[in-house]
Design an enzyme around this catalytic site. Structure first.
Site, mmCIF file in Angstrom:
data_model
loop_
_atom_site.group_PDB
_atom_site.id
_atom_site.type_symbol
_atom_site.label_atom_id
_atom_site.label_comp_id
_atom_site.label_asym_id
_atom_site.label_seq_id
_atom_site.Cartn_x
_atom_site.Cartn_y
_atom_site.Cartn_z
ATOM 1 C CB CYS A 107 -6.065 -10.959 -5.995
ATOM 2 S SG CYS A 107 -6.150 -9.127 -6.432
ATOM 3 C CG HIS A 148 -6.977 -9.722 -1.399
ATOM 4 N ND1 HIS A 148 -5.629 -10.364 -1.523
ATOM 5 C CD2 HIS A 148 -7.211 -8.902 -2.217
ATOM 6 C CE1 HIS A 148 -5.192 -9.689 -2.610
ATOM 7 N NE2 HIS A 148 -5.951 -8.955 -3.194
ATOM 8 C CD GLU A 176 -5.206 -12.594 1.036
ATOM 9 O OE1 GLU A 176 -4.381 -11.938 0.310
ATOM 10 O OE2 GLU A 176 -6.388 -13.034 0.567
#
Length: 232
Positions: free
Chosen positions: A88, A178, A180
């Site tokens: 990001c 994202h 994660e």
């Protein structure tokens, strides 16, 4: 054991499962919460660099003074061919440092689990090669990369935001999404803020939970591949 410097740019923007996946592959993630004032190293003594997300533009130094030393680390990594993974804000920073362009509040925002298309150009890529053509990932952005750096490989796109993943050189990757973040991260978002953006929190949660099993498989594999590059 290879060490990975992970720069955290906001309280809610930790490494999440991506850090866990790297650790499971034998790497040592060292997270610096730069947003708290924790000092960043002046020189990169690690085997890889991961720059996480945050609510800033890559050169928003007045609000986030740690971004300047973070950019210097990204530039050093590119110069020395140290593996980089930018998420990001981190992906936007990689584009910015390498000569691309980033604009604030550009295009249509993306929130929640979002369909992505892996481009044919990703076929030989060390991280994205061989992934399913259609994947999904959690998004949370209003800013965007508007021009890739010269010579960058364009790897993944979405309907609203074309530059979802790219590679600079052979070992530096930036993503707008994202990997994660999981469905639990989506559930942690402020529902009133989501409603103010015209979004239904319940639908965001439902979609994230629906897409999570397949997305987890894909992004775990990407993390495993990045760990292999970092540990080589």
């Amino acid at each position: 054991m290879a060490r990975v410097l992970m720069v955290q740019n906001g309280r809610g923007g930790g490494p999440g499962r991506f850090g866990d996946w790297l650790a499971a592959e034998g790497l040592t993630p060292e997270v610096v919460p730069a947003y708290t004032g924790a000092p960043l190293p002046r020189r990169l003594a690690h085997d890889a660099l991961v720059v996480l997300g945050g609510g800033y533009l890559p050169d928003d130094d007045e609000r986030a003074p740690w971004l300047a030393p973070t950019r210097a680390l990204v530039a050093e990594a590119l110069e020395r061919d140290v593996p980089v993974f930018g998420i990001c804000l981190g992906g936007q920073m990689l584009a910015h440092v390498a000569g691309g362009a980033v604009r604030g509040r550009y295009g249509e925002p993306e929130f929640g689990s979002t369909p992505l298309t892996v481009r044919p150009e990703a076929g030989a890529d060390a991280l994205f090669g061989g992934l399913p053509e259609r994947v999904s990932a959690v998004e949370h952005h209003v800013d965007a990369v508007t021009a890739l750096p010269p010579g960058a490989a364009w790897l993944v796109e979405s309907e609203r935001c074309p530059y979802q993943a790219f590679r600079v050189g052979d070992r530096a990757w930036g993503v707008q999404f994202h990997p994660e973040a999981d469905a639990e991260r989506v559930r942690s978002w402020d529902p009133e803020r989501m409603r103010s953006l015209g979004l239904d929190p319940a639908e965001l949660n439902r979609r994230a939970e629906r897409d999570e099993p397949a997305a987890t498989t894909v992004w775990h594999e990407v993390a495993r591949r990045f760990a292999a590059v970092a540990g080589a």
